[in-house]
Design a protein around this motif. Structure first.
Motif, PDB file in Angstrom:
ATOM      1  N   CYS A  75     -13.123  20.666  17.251  1.00  0.00           N
ATOM      2  CA  CYS A  75     -13.107  20.773  15.788  1.00  0.00           C
ATOM      3  C   CYS A  75     -11.679  20.959  15.285  1.00  0.00           C
ATOM      4  O   CYS A  75     -11.281  20.375  14.274  1.00  0.00           O
ATOM      5  CB  CYS A  75     -13.990  21.928  15.320  1.00  0.00           C
ATOM      6  SG  CYS A  75     -15.751  21.632  15.558  1.00  0.00           S
ATOM      7  N   TYR A  76     -10.899  21.746  16.004  1.00  0.00           N
ATOM      8  CA  TYR A  76      -9.502  21.961  15.637  1.00  0.00           C
ATOM      9  C   TYR A  76      -8.703  20.665  15.792  1.00  0.00           C
ATOM     10  O   TYR A  76      -7.928  20.285  14.921  1.00  0.00           O
ATOM     11  CB  TYR A  76      -8.907  23.072  16.510  1.00  0.00           C
ATOM     12  CG  TYR A  76      -7.452  23.337  16.240  1.00  0.00           C
ATOM     13  CD1 TYR A  76      -7.052  24.053  15.111  1.00  0.00           C
ATOM     14  CD2 TYR A  76      -6.464  22.860  17.103  1.00  0.00           C
ATOM     15  CE1 TYR A  76      -5.715  24.297  14.850  1.00  0.00           C
ATOM     16  CE2 TYR A  76      -5.127  23.094  16.851  1.00  0.00           C
ATOM     17  CZ  TYR A  76      -4.756  23.814  15.721  1.00  0.00           C
ATOM     18  OH  TYR A  76      -3.433  24.034  15.466  1.00  0.00           O
ATOM     19  N   ARG A  77      -8.919  19.963  16.906  1.00  0.00           N
ATOM     20  CA  ARG A  77      -8.203  18.704  17.170  1.00  0.00           C
ATOM     21  C   ARG A  77      -8.534  17.635  16.132  1.00  0.00           C
ATOM     22  O   ARG A  77      -7.680  16.864  15.724  1.00  0.00           O
ATOM     23  CB  ARG A  77      -8.566  18.181  18.560  1.00  0.00           C
ATOM     24  CG  ARG A  77      -7.412  18.105  19.503  1.00  0.00           C
ATOM     25  CD  ARG A  77      -7.733  17.375  20.786  1.00  0.00           C
ATOM     26  NE  ARG A  77      -9.093  17.396  21.243  1.00  0.00           N
ATOM     27  CZ  ARG A  77      -9.550  18.133  22.252  1.00  0.00           C
ATOM     28  NH1 ARG A  77      -8.744  18.934  22.897  1.00  0.00           N
ATOM     29  NH2 ARG A  77     -10.807  18.063  22.615  1.00  0.00           N
ATOM     30  N   VAL A  78      -9.791  17.581  15.730  1.00  0.00           N
ATOM     31  CA  VAL A  78     -10.216  16.596  14.737  1.00  0.00           C
ATOM     32  C   VAL A  78      -9.743  17.005  13.349  1.00  0.00           C
ATOM     33  O   VAL A  78      -9.743  16.204  12.425  1.00  0.00           O
ATOM     34  CB  VAL A  78     -11.759  16.418  14.790  1.00  0.00           C
ATOM     35  CG1 VAL A  78     -12.274  15.551  13.668  1.00  0.00           C
ATOM     36  CG2 VAL A  78     -12.179  15.835  16.128  1.00  0.00           C
ATOM     37  N   ASP A  79      -9.312  18.248  13.220  1.00  0.00           N
ATOM     38  CA  ASP A  79      -8.793  18.789  11.968  1.00  0.00           C
ATOM     39  C   ASP A  79      -9.906  19.020  10.949  1.00  0.00           C
ATOM     40  O   ASP A  79      -9.745  18.761   9.761  1.00  0.00           O
ATOM     41  CB  ASP A  79      -7.703  17.877  11.393  1.00  0.00           C
ATOM     42  CG  ASP A  79      -6.886  18.565  10.306  1.00  0.00           C
ATOM     43  OD1 ASP A  79      -6.777  19.802  10.335  1.00  0.00           O
ATOM     44  OD2 ASP A  79      -6.382  17.859   9.421  1.00  0.00           O
ATOM     45  N   ASN A  83     -13.250  12.733  22.269  1.00  0.00           N
ATOM     46  CA  ASN A  83     -13.318  14.191  22.374  1.00  0.00           C
ATOM     47  C   ASN A  83     -14.578  14.671  23.079  1.00  0.00           C
ATOM     48  O   ASN A  83     -14.585  15.731  23.692  1.00  0.00           O
ATOM     49  CB  ASN A  83     -13.262  14.815  20.974  1.00  0.00           C
ATOM     50  CG  ASN A  83     -11.940  14.568  20.293  1.00  0.00           C
ATOM     51  OD1 ASN A  83     -10.907  14.991  20.775  1.00  0.00           O
ATOM     52  ND2 ASN A  83     -11.966  13.844  19.187  1.00  0.00           N
ATOM     53  N   PHE A  84     -15.648  13.904  22.966  1.00  0.00           N
ATOM     54  CA  PHE A  84     -16.932  14.312  23.523  1.00  0.00           C
ATOM     55  C   PHE A  84     -17.328  13.519  24.763  1.00  0.00           C
ATOM     56  O   PHE A  84     -18.438  13.663  25.260  1.00  0.00           O
ATOM     57  CB  PHE A  84     -18.030  14.146  22.456  1.00  0.00           C
ATOM     58  CG  PHE A  84     -17.904  15.127  21.331  1.00  0.00           C
ATOM     59  CD1 PHE A  84     -18.440  16.404  21.439  1.00  0.00           C
ATOM     60  CD2 PHE A  84     -17.242  14.779  20.161  1.00  0.00           C
ATOM     61  CE1 PHE A  84     -18.331  17.312  20.397  1.00  0.00           C
ATOM     62  CE2 PHE A  84     -17.128  15.686  19.117  1.00  0.00           C
ATOM     63  CZ  PHE A  84     -17.676  16.952  19.236  1.00  0.00           C
ATOM     64  N   ASP A  85     -16.446  12.665  25.259  1.00  0.00           N
ATOM     65  CA  ASP A  85     -16.730  11.825  26.431  1.00  0.00           C
ATOM     66  C   ASP A  85     -17.995  10.987  26.232  1.00  0.00           C
ATOM     67  O   ASP A  85     -18.832  10.878  27.122  1.00  0.00           O
ATOM     68  CB  ASP A  85     -16.857  12.675  27.702  1.00  0.00           C
ATOM     69  CG  ASP A  85     -15.580  13.426  28.031  1.00  0.00           C
ATOM     70  OD1 ASP A  85     -14.497  12.867  27.800  1.00  0.00           O
ATOM     71  OD2 ASP A  85     -15.670  14.573  28.497  1.00  0.00           O
ATOM     72  N   LEU A  86     -18.118  10.407  25.048  1.00  0.00           N
ATOM     73  CA  LEU A  86     -19.259   9.548  24.735  1.00  0.00           C
ATOM     74  C   LEU A  86     -18.842   8.100  24.882  1.00  0.00           C
ATOM     75  O   LEU A  86     -17.690   7.754  24.676  1.00  0.00           O
ATOM     76  CB  LEU A  86     -19.734   9.782  23.297  1.00  0.00           C
ATOM     77  CG  LEU A  86     -20.232  11.175  22.964  1.00  0.00           C
ATOM     78  CD1 LEU A  86     -20.504  11.287  21.477  1.00  0.00           C
ATOM     79  CD2 LEU A  86     -21.477  11.510  23.758  1.00  0.00           C
ATOM     80  N   GLU A  87     -19.799   7.259  25.223  1.00  0.00           N
ATOM     81  CA  GLU A  87     -19.532   5.831  25.344  1.00  0.00           C
ATOM     82  C   GLU A  87     -20.456   5.063  24.412  1.00  0.00           C
ATOM     83  O   GLU A  87     -21.591   5.470  24.185  1.00  0.00           O
ATOM     84  CB  GLU A  87     -19.765   5.360  26.784  1.00  0.00           C
ATOM     85  CG  GLU A  87     -18.794   5.961  27.768  1.00  0.00           C
ATOM     86  CD  GLU A  87     -19.038   5.469  29.180  1.00  0.00           C
ATOM     87  OE1 GLU A  87     -19.625   4.384  29.337  1.00  0.00           O
ATOM     88  OE2 GLU A  87     -18.652   6.176  30.106  1.00  0.00           O
ATOM     89  N   ILE A  88     -19.954   3.958  23.901  1.00  0.00           N
ATOM     90  CA  ILE A  88     -20.773   3.097  23.063  1.00  0.00           C
ATOM     91  C   ILE A  88     -21.541   2.164  23.972  1.00  0.00           C
ATOM     92  O   ILE A  88     -20.953   1.393  24.724  1.00  0.00           O
ATOM     93  CB  ILE A  88     -19.919   2.267  22.081  1.00  0.00           C
ATOM     94  CG1 ILE A  88     -19.165   3.174  21.126  1.00  0.00           C
ATOM     95  CG2 ILE A  88     -20.783   1.293  21.315  1.00  0.00           C
ATOM     96  CD1 ILE A  88     -18.244   2.425  20.190  1.00  0.00           C
TER      97      ILE A  88
END
Length: 102
Positions: A54-58, A16-21
């Motif tokens: 936030c809505y998508r993550v519920d 959702n946040f375009d983050l990478e590990i």
């Protein structure tokens, strides 16, 4: 090999946040810090996108409102990161319990 709950939660929410590990041994604290930085950026630049995530993550709407309106302004991003993280962990836990009971 079972993926750690922290890494699984991060993988779910990072999309959702375009983050990478980039860290192989990702800890929960590290993941929440990365998430908090991404949230802080969205709070300043694209609140609508943050609310959609936030809505998508519920995330519970009341929890979201409480954080946005009652948290110290310096801690809104961190509080929201923790809430989103906790929600993802709960979803993983429920999914694992359900799959084990089959």
């Amino acid at each position: 090999m079972e993926i750690s709950q922290a890494k699984e939660a991060f993988l779910l929410i990072s999309k959702n946040f375009d983050l990478e590990i980039s860290e192989e041994n990702l800890t929960e604290k590290m993941a929440i810090e990365l998430l908090g930085k991404a949230i802080a950026e969205l709070l300043n630049q694209n609140l609508e996108k943050l609310l959609q995530i936030c809505y998508r993550v519920d995330l519970d709407e009341n929890k979201l409102k409480q954080i946005l309106h009652r948290s110290d302004p310096d801690f809104v991003a961190a509080d929201l990161a923790q809430a989103l993280w906790d929600r993802q962990k709960l979803k993983i836990e429920i999914r694992r319990r359900y799959s084990e009971s089959k």
